[in-house]
Scaffold this motif. Structure first.
Motif, PDB file in Angstrom:
ATOM      1  N   SER A 282      -7.696  -5.368  -1.037  1.00 42.88           N
ATOM      2  CA  SER A 282      -8.529  -4.533  -1.907  1.00 42.88           C
ATOM      3  C   SER A 282      -8.019  -3.103  -1.880  1.00 42.88           C
ATOM      4  O   SER A 282      -7.981  -2.441  -2.915  1.00 42.88           O
ATOM      5  CB  SER A 282      -9.980  -4.527  -1.440  1.00 42.88           C
ATOM      6  OG  SER A 282     -10.423  -5.817  -1.167  1.00 42.88           O
ATOM      7  N   ALA A 283      -7.638  -2.634  -0.694  1.00 41.43           N
ATOM      8  CA  ALA A 283      -7.208  -1.245  -0.584  1.00 41.43           C
ATOM      9  C   ALA A 283      -5.989  -0.992  -1.462  1.00 41.43           C
ATOM     10  O   ALA A 283      -5.975  -0.035  -2.235  1.00 41.43           O
ATOM     11  CB  ALA A 283      -6.903  -0.899   0.876  1.00 41.43           C
TER      12      ALA A 283
ATOM     13  N   PHE B 185      -7.539   5.412 -13.528  1.00 41.86           N
ATOM     14  CA  PHE B 185      -8.679   6.317 -13.441  1.00 41.86           C
ATOM     15  C   PHE B 185      -8.189   7.730 -13.137  1.00 41.86           C
ATOM     16  O   PHE B 185      -7.012   7.976 -12.982  1.00 41.86           O
ATOM     17  CB  PHE B 185      -9.656   5.839 -12.367  1.00 41.86           C
ATOM     18  CG  PHE B 185     -10.165   4.444 -12.614  1.00 41.86           C
ATOM     19  CD1 PHE B 185     -10.164   3.905 -13.899  1.00 41.86           C
ATOM     20  CD2 PHE B 185     -10.637   3.654 -11.581  1.00 41.86           C
ATOM     21  CE1 PHE B 185     -10.623   2.618 -14.137  1.00 41.86           C
ATOM     22  CE2 PHE B 185     -11.094   2.368 -11.808  1.00 41.86           C
ATOM     23  CZ  PHE B 185     -11.089   1.846 -13.082  1.00 41.86           C
TER      24      PHE B 185
ATOM     25  N   PHE C 162       0.832  -1.199   0.000  1.00 44.29           N
ATOM     26  CA  PHE C 162       0.000   0.000   0.000  1.00 44.29           C
ATOM     27  C   PHE C 162       0.870   1.253   0.000  1.00 44.29           C
ATOM     28  O   PHE C 162       0.522   2.266  -0.614  1.00 44.29           O
ATOM     29  CB  PHE C 162      -0.875  -0.046   1.256  1.00 44.29           C
ATOM     30  CG  PHE C 162      -2.063   0.864   1.217  1.00 44.29           C
ATOM     31  CD1 PHE C 162      -2.517   1.407   0.030  1.00 44.29           C
ATOM     32  CD2 PHE C 162      -2.750   1.167   2.382  1.00 44.29           C
ATOM     33  CE1 PHE C 162      -3.626   2.232   0.002  1.00 44.29           C
ATOM     34  CE2 PHE C 162      -3.850   1.989   2.369  1.00 44.29           C
ATOM     35  CZ  PHE C 162      -4.285   2.534   1.173  1.00 44.29           C
ATOM     36  N   ALA C 163       2.020   1.173   0.661  1.00 38.00           N
ATOM     37  CA  ALA C 163       2.846   2.366   0.834  1.00 38.00           C
ATOM     38  C   ALA C 163       3.815   2.584  -0.332  1.00 38.00           C
ATOM     39  O   ALA C 163       4.415   3.644  -0.426  1.00 38.00           O
ATOM     40  CB  ALA C 163       3.630   2.266   2.145  1.00 38.00           C
TER      41      ALA C 163
ATOM     42  N   LEU D  36      -7.525  -5.199   3.193  1.00 44.94           N
ATOM     43  CA  LEU D  36      -6.233  -4.549   2.953  1.00 44.94           C
ATOM     44  C   LEU D  36      -5.784  -4.778   1.511  1.00 44.94           C
ATOM     45  O   LEU D  36      -5.330  -3.862   0.832  1.00 44.94           O
ATOM     46  CB  LEU D  36      -5.205  -5.098   3.943  1.00 44.94           C
ATOM     47  CG  LEU D  36      -3.787  -4.547   3.827  1.00 44.94           C
ATOM     48  CD1 LEU D  36      -3.776  -3.057   4.064  1.00 44.94           C
ATOM     49  CD2 LEU D  36      -2.876  -5.234   4.824  1.00 44.94           C
TER      50      LEU D  36
ATOM     51  N   VAL E 185      -5.110   0.440  -9.256  1.00 47.45           N
ATOM     52  CA  VAL E 185      -5.926   0.610 -10.457  1.00 47.45           C
ATOM     53  C   VAL E 185      -6.459   2.040 -10.525  1.00 47.45           C
ATOM     54  O   VAL E 185      -6.438   2.686 -11.580  1.00 47.45           O
ATOM     55  CB  VAL E 185      -7.095  -0.397 -10.476  1.00 47.45           C
ATOM     56  CG1 VAL E 185      -7.993  -0.149 -11.663  1.00 47.45           C
ATOM     57  CG2 VAL E 185      -6.567  -1.811 -10.501  1.00 47.45           C
ATOM     58  N   ARG E 186      -6.907   2.527  -9.376  1.00 46.27           N
ATOM     59  CA  ARG E 186      -7.491   3.862  -9.366  1.00 46.27           C
ATOM     60  C   ARG E 186      -6.471   4.917  -9.785  1.00 46.27           C
ATOM     61  O   ARG E 186      -6.739   5.742 -10.655  1.00 46.27           O
ATOM     62  CB  ARG E 186      -8.001   4.180  -7.965  1.00 46.27           C
ATOM     63  CG  ARG E 186      -8.451   5.611  -7.836  1.00 46.27           C
ATOM     64  CD  ARG E 186      -8.692   6.005  -6.391  1.00 46.27           C
ATOM     65  NE  ARG E 186      -8.637   7.441  -6.252  1.00 46.27           N
ATOM     66  CZ  ARG E 186      -8.579   8.055  -5.087  1.00 46.27           C
ATOM     67  NH1 ARG E 186      -8.562   7.361  -3.970  1.00 46.27           N
ATOM     68  NH2 ARG E 186      -8.527   9.362  -5.036  1.00 46.27           N
ATOM     69  N   TYR E 187      -5.275   4.882  -9.174  1.00 43.07           N
ATOM     70  CA  TYR E 187      -4.320   5.945  -9.461  1.00 43.07           C
ATOM     71  C   TYR E 187      -3.712   5.798 -10.848  1.00 43.07           C
ATOM     72  O   TYR E 187      -3.438   6.779 -11.511  1.00 43.07           O
ATOM     73  CB  TYR E 187      -3.238   5.992  -8.387  1.00 43.07           C
ATOM     74  CG  TYR E 187      -3.767   6.537  -7.091  1.00 43.07           C
ATOM     75  CD1 TYR E 187      -4.230   7.851  -7.029  1.00 43.07           C
ATOM     76  CD2 TYR E 187      -3.870   5.750  -5.952  1.00 43.07           C
ATOM     77  CE1 TYR E 187      -4.757   8.365  -5.859  1.00 43.07           C
ATOM     78  CE2 TYR E 187      -4.387   6.265  -4.776  1.00 43.07           C
ATOM     79  CZ  TYR E 187      -4.835   7.568  -4.733  1.00 43.07           C
ATOM     80  OH  TYR E 187      -5.362   8.073  -3.586  1.00 43.07           O
TER      81      TYR E 187
ATOM     82  N   LEU F 286      -6.762  -2.091  -5.526  1.00 45.96           N
ATOM     83  CA  LEU F 286      -7.664  -1.200  -6.257  1.00 45.96           C
ATOM     84  C   LEU F 286      -7.176   0.246  -6.223  1.00 45.96           C
ATOM     85  O   LEU F 286      -7.492   1.016  -7.129  1.00 45.96           O
ATOM     86  CB  LEU F 286      -9.083  -1.315  -5.702  1.00 45.96           C
ATOM     87  CG  LEU F 286      -9.706  -2.692  -5.921  1.00 45.96           C
ATOM     88  CD1 LEU F 286     -11.105  -2.748  -5.356  1.00 45.96           C
ATOM     89  CD2 LEU F 286      -9.735  -3.067  -7.392  1.00 45.96           C
ATOM     90  N   SER F 287      -6.392   0.607  -5.202  1.00 46.29           N
ATOM     91  CA  SER F 287      -5.785   1.939  -5.225  1.00 46.29           C
ATOM     92  C   SER F 287      -4.835   2.035  -6.415  1.00 46.29           C
ATOM     93  O   SER F 287      -4.764   3.070  -7.083  1.00 46.29           O
ATOM     94  CB  SER F 287      -4.991   2.200  -3.946  1.00 46.29           C
ATOM     95  OG  SER F 287      -5.855   2.443  -2.885  1.00 46.29           O
TER      96      SER F 287
END
Lengths: 611, 486
Positions: free
Chosen positions: B421-422, B433, B293-294, B419, B428-430, B425-426
């Motif tokens: 998913s966070a 999208f 995540f980081a 976690l 994919v989002r950044y 999908l983050s």
């Protein structure tokens, strides 16, 4: 294949074949999607006469583990019918509404996938399949909220919806697995589990874990406080999707799950009361948020959450029928409200802020205005509109359950509902305007008209609903229209709900726009409401905080403890011990070895402590 | 028939590795891709021959003085690891875009090493005795270290290669210790005879042995705190090698731990092991997940995500329950597919934009919708969202953990999916999208020949997710034939 198999399979077949429709262009895509949706609706309607107790098996999905079995009782079939029929109406509406979009294939593929997932969710009697469909509709919701992916707000809202509901789903899966392993032999079959629970074969602890776990799942999906934060943001989706997924169908899944599990969980200490209070608190809390919200779609979203709270409260109070009745009525009038709002927003080129709309829309969009008014009257619970009857039943059920706090919150929420729903109507439709607007075309008018009629008359079907539900073995009292009238007129709840409506109207007449009025009278309170009581900021803190932990603490562990501290630090110690060592081992190798050995020592210590 | 195929599966890539040196350099990629494809077909054929049958064995006398034969044996578990390793390696080579004009990678010997790597992975999965297993396990290290040291994407690639080598080598030595103990004390090398040999061993010795194996494989699976080689390796390894490692080599690691820990050891030992292994699983899952995540660097992000996913695998096997171990075995396929898919997506992003950091890219979906679709499928599969394949193994793993009756572990294991998913999908989002990044108008979707391997994997993730029945049968058949004591 029988109707049960068709109604589940058809939408998925539609999704699978949708990419082929790309060849025929937009018209083919829309036509095919409507064909699928209307076909599904027809099959769903043919299920109504087959309502009975029990289940039917359809197909084995994972051999020996998961079989698709469908419930045949009123609870499942009516939800299926709502999903399929409103799905079909909104599909029709979408033809014109979405016509200017470039990328319709994605829209329709997800639309049909959603319809299939929702129907599967409503029908399945297998808990693991329930979880699968539960996640599938969550997936489509995520994908469609982010439909306008270039808009950062939409991308953010999709992720937020997915994560928040997933948080609830942790509870759901824990609950399902707890039940699975408490059965001998292990099974996901709901009816078998229910029988075992009734026979007292499952321990109280397991039952409590399952009951509260599933409640958490339902709260996520139905956006109950404190997991309500995703639904208002989900309004970045196309308005048709807001109407279908985020008002009329998917968000009802939580209510359905609670109603479905009520008979097996109601003996769990504190569970029923928790469900009731979660619903009542949510109903009140989100109604207050709607008072000051400037965005039309977000007002409707908050009102959806609030109405779902009523349904939760009804289930918690033990009245599955009141919950289900309100669910059907709400699905009709809320879909209507959203589609009307969509028509207005469409003509105003995407303006959603009610203050920027400038009012006076009703003069020029007469048909839309009338339909919206019908929806508003239903939502506000004005007598003879469908919302009135079911809301009254819900308040009555809460009173009967003896939960005064819950009932009080629901009555207060009813007052607020009148205020905010009329405020929205007033701000958008009343007054005059110099804009040139016109009602939508006939294809969009048909669904609006049908839904408006539904909002007017659906309560007349009370006898039909309740008898069907009663006949399929649910604990529902079969109640005719006459009985409903009699029951309503003679209950204490009537006084309360009429009083709430009267008080609400009185406040509305005196202030008109509650948002502006509150800002003047109590600016601090208005600001708190605009910030959503700060609940959202807690989630954001956790979300970004997790990343910060990774960036700071864990990265430091990687960098300083594992790399520099252990690997290099100990290596330099050993290097200092003698130059001979340096000749024999190049520094890099030895620091790695030392690091590894230290790590292994750590593990060995843990293992001998643990084993 | 089957023995010939088993021989060919090893020989073809080795001959291919030599052949690479004689092929016209411009054809070398097609040649090695073709070789790997042949191996994939052969391993599928072998799977078909073995399906539902007894293990197939073939052996030649080898070290006669010690009574060790050179023998291969395949059962269901082997076929899973072989198909995953071969197919993913073939796709990794096929995927390699022409646009990626890295001189080094276009050198023929690089593909030679890829072939050796493939042969070693299959050798590990087919080895019938421990000596041979160890041999191939170590052989796996040579090509991967060589690719890392000679063709790595970072200046300090030598250092990273060394770190990778030392870490995984130490893991291998631990395995060797255990293997040698069994050989010297019990005189047993046949893996199938392990269970019998261990039956009358003193429990305190068994405990040491089992931990030698767990730690040994733990290095390969990047179990906390032995993960420190992983992010550097994945960041620096040349892309085809990184792709093969993330799919194939991780799978072989899972194969090893199921083969050596959960098959031969008696139930009592394994159930004692349950809580400590799940504790490490928990740390690995969350540590990797939060680190993923980081991360800003795309490839380090994938590395930590792999570490986190191995936490799932450890949870599955730590549960000491049939469903959990089945889920772990199934995860060989599903994690391989999802991770390789995401690796390809990241590779495409790096080729087309030249950026390696998540901060520098956004809104790519507008220009690369197909890649965005593949990324979404990969990410959603990783976070266990039905109807994608990741869900199928993850719920089995969760069910395994739940069967232990430990509510805390169950909740945290399942919450790990949030976690995942966070971070997934983050990403994919950044990346895809939001508003298109600067210079996005010059970006084009990559051509079909690059998209094809990605679409194949995306389709595989969907098919396995929607119709898992045959795959679950494959996995449960494989575990059934092992006669786990649990």
């Amino acid at each position: 294949m029988n109707s049960y198999a068709w109604v589940v399979a058809l939408p998925f077949i539609g999704t699978a074949l949708m990419p082929l429709m790309k060849l025929g262009g937009k018209r083919a895509e829309s036509f095919f999607a409507n064909l699928i949706c209307f076909g599904t609706a027809v099959f769903a309607l043919t299920l109504i006469p087959t309502i009975r107790e029990g289940e039917v098996a359809i197909v084995e999905w994972i051999p020996g583990l998961v079989k698709f079995t469908a419930f045949t009782d009123g609870l499942s079939i009516f939800l299926t019918t709502v999903a399929a029929c409103i799905g079909a109406l909104i599909a029709l509406y979408s033809v014109e509404y979405m016509n200017e979009e470039k990328d319709l294939l994605r829209y329709w593929a997800m639309f049909t996938l959603f319809v299939g997932g929702m129907i599967g969710l409503a029908l399945t009697a297998n808990l693991l399949m329930l979880y699968v469909f539960w996640e599938v509709v969550g997936l489509t919701s995520y994908a469609l909220i982010g439909y306008y992916y270039n808009d950062p707000k939409a991308a953010r809202a999709g992720l937020k919806a997915f994560l928040t509901t997933r948080l609830g789903d942790v509870g759901l899966l824990v609950g399902i697995l707890a039940l699975y392993f408490s059965m001998e032999p292990h099974t996901f079959n709901f009816l078998e589990i229910a029988e075992a629970i009734e026979a007292g074969e499952i321990s109280g602890n397991i039952l409590a874990i399952a009951a509260f776990g599933m409640l958490l799942g339902a709260m996520g999906k139905s956006a109950q406080a404190p997991l309500h934060v995703w639904l208002a943001d989900a309004m970045e989706a196309p308005t048709t999707i807001s109407a279908l997924i985020h008002a009329a169908t998917m968000v009802n899944a939580g209510v359905y799950l609670m109603a479905r599990t009520y008979p097996i969980f109601h003996t769990v200490p504190g569970w029923a009361n928790t469900v009731l209070l979660v619903g009542a608190i949510t109903a009140f809390l989100t109604a207050t948020l709607a008072l000051v919200e400037p965005d039309l779609k977000r007002v409707l979203a908050y009102s959806t959450v609030s109405q779902l709270g009523y349904m939760f409260a009804a289930v918690g109070a033990g009245s599955i029928f009141a919950a289900k009745f309100h669910l059907i009525n709400h699905a009709l009038f809320k879909a209507l409200l959203f589609l009307c709002a969509g028509a207005v927003i469409h003509h105003l080129h995407g303006v959603r802020n009610m203050y920027e709309m400038g009012g006076g829309v009703g003069r020029q969009m007469k048909f839309t205005g009338t339909c919206y008014l019908i929806g508003t009257l239903s939502l506000a619970g004005i007598p003879i509109f469908n919302g009135f009857w079911s809301k009254d039943l819900v308040i009555g059920a809460t009173l009967e359950a003896g939960n005064v706090l819950g009932a009080a919150l629901l009555v207060l929420a009813a007052v607020l509902t009148v205020i905010y729903s009329f405020r929205a109507y007033y701000l958008v439709f009343c007054g005059t305007s110099d804009k040139h607007l016109h009602d939508p075309g006939v294809v969009m008018k048909i669904p609006l008209g049908l839904l408006a009629i539904g909002a007017l008359v659906s309560w007349l079907g009370v006898g039909f609903f309740s008898t069907k539900m009663h006949d399929s073995g649910l604990e529902v009292h079969a109640m005719s229209v006459g009985e409903l009238l009699h029951h309503t007129v003679t209950s204490v709840a009537l006084l309360l709900s009429l009083g709430a409506v009267a008080l609400g109207l009185l406040i509305y007449w005196s202030v008109k726009d509650s948002g502006k009025a509150l800002e003047k009278a109590a600016p601090t309170l208005a600001n708190i409401l605009k910030a959503g009581y700060g609940i959202e900021s807690i989630y954001l803190t956790v979300f970004y905080g997790t990343r910060e932990i990774g960036k700071s603490i864990l990265s430091a562990i990687d960098e300083y403890v594992l790399e520099k501290g252990i690997n290099q630090g100990l290596a330099s110690l050993s290097l200092g011990a003698g130059k001979a060592g340096k000749v024999m081992h190049p520094g890099d190798v030895s620091y790695n070895v030392v690091g590894i050995i230290t790590g292994m020592l750590l593990v060995l210590i843990v293992m001998f402590l643990a084993v | 028939m089957a023995d010939t195929i088993m021989g060919l599966i090893l020989l073809i890539p080795i001959i291919g590795a030599l052949g690479v040196l004689f092929v016209n350099p411009s054809r070398v990629r097609a040649f090695s891709g073709g070789t790997a494809a042949v191996v994939t077909v052969l391993s599928l054929w072998l799977t078909f021959l073995q399906w539902g049958n007894a293990p197939i064995e073939v052996s030649w006398p080898w070290i006669e003085g010690l009574g060790i034969d050179f023998s291969f044996r395949i059962d269901g578990l082997s076929t899973i690891a072989m198909v995953a390793a071969s197919a993913l390696t073939a796709l990794a080579i096929a995927f390699m875009p022409h646009e990626y004009k890295s001189k080094e990678v276009e050198q023929p010997s690089f593909y030679g090493w890829m072939m050796v790597f493939l042969a070693a992975m299959n050798g590990v999965a087919m080895a019938a005795n421990t000596i041979q297993f160890y041999l191939f396990w170590e052989a796996l290290l040579i090509p991967s270290t060589a690719m890392l040291a000679f063709w790595g994407d970072r200046e300090d690639r030598g250092k990273i290669a060394l770190k990778y080598f030392v870490y995984t080598h130490v893991g291998a030595v631990l395995i060797l210790l255990a293997i040698l103990w069994v050989f010297t004390v019990k005189g047993v090398t046949d893996i199938y005879a392990f269970r019998e040999a261990l039956a009358d061993v003193d429990p305190s010795i068994l405990k040491v042995l089992v931990w030698l194996f767990v730690l040994g494989f733990g290095f390969k699976l990047a179990m906390f705190p032995f993960h420190s080689w992983l992010p550097d390796t994945y960041e620096a390894a040349p892309l085809p090698a990184a792709i093969a490692m993330s799919g194939g080599m991780m799978g072989v690691g899972i194969y090893g731990i199921i083969r050596f820990v959960f098959t031969p050891f008696p139930v009592e030992i394994i159930s004692q092991l349950s809580v400590p292994i799940m504790t490490f699983a928990l740390i690995t899952l969350y540590y990797g997940g939060i680190m993923a995540f980081a991360q800003k660097n795309l490839r380090r992000f994938l590395a930590y995500s792999s570490m986190s996913q191995m936490g799932y695998v450890l949870f599955g096997i730590g549960s000491a329950h049939g469903l959990g171990i089945g889920g772990a075995a199934f995860h060989i396929i599903n994690h391989g597919v999802a991770k390789v898919l995401l690796f390809m997506v990241v590779a495409v992003i790096i080729y087309t934009t030249g950026k390696k950091s998540i901060d520098e890219i956004s809104g790519l979906c507008t220009r690369m919708p197909v890649t965005a679709f593949c990324a979404s499928v990969g990410a959603l599969s990783l976070c266990g969202c039905p109807p994608l394949s990741g869900f199928q193994s993850e719920w089995m793993i969760f069910a395994g953990v739940a069967s232990s009756g430990n509510t805390l572990f169950t909740v945290v294991a399942i919450a790990g999916a949030v976690l995942t998913s966070a971070y997934a999908l983050s990403f994919v989002r950044y990346a895809f999208f939001g508003r298109p990044m600067q210079g996005a108008e010059n970006i084009r979707e990559v051509p079909l020949r690059i998209l094809a391997p990605m679409l194949i994997l995306a389709l595989a993730a969907i098919i396995v997710g929607v119709w898992p029945a045959p795959f679950v049968e494959w996995v449960s058949g494989a575990l059934g034939s092992l006669q786990l004591g649990i």
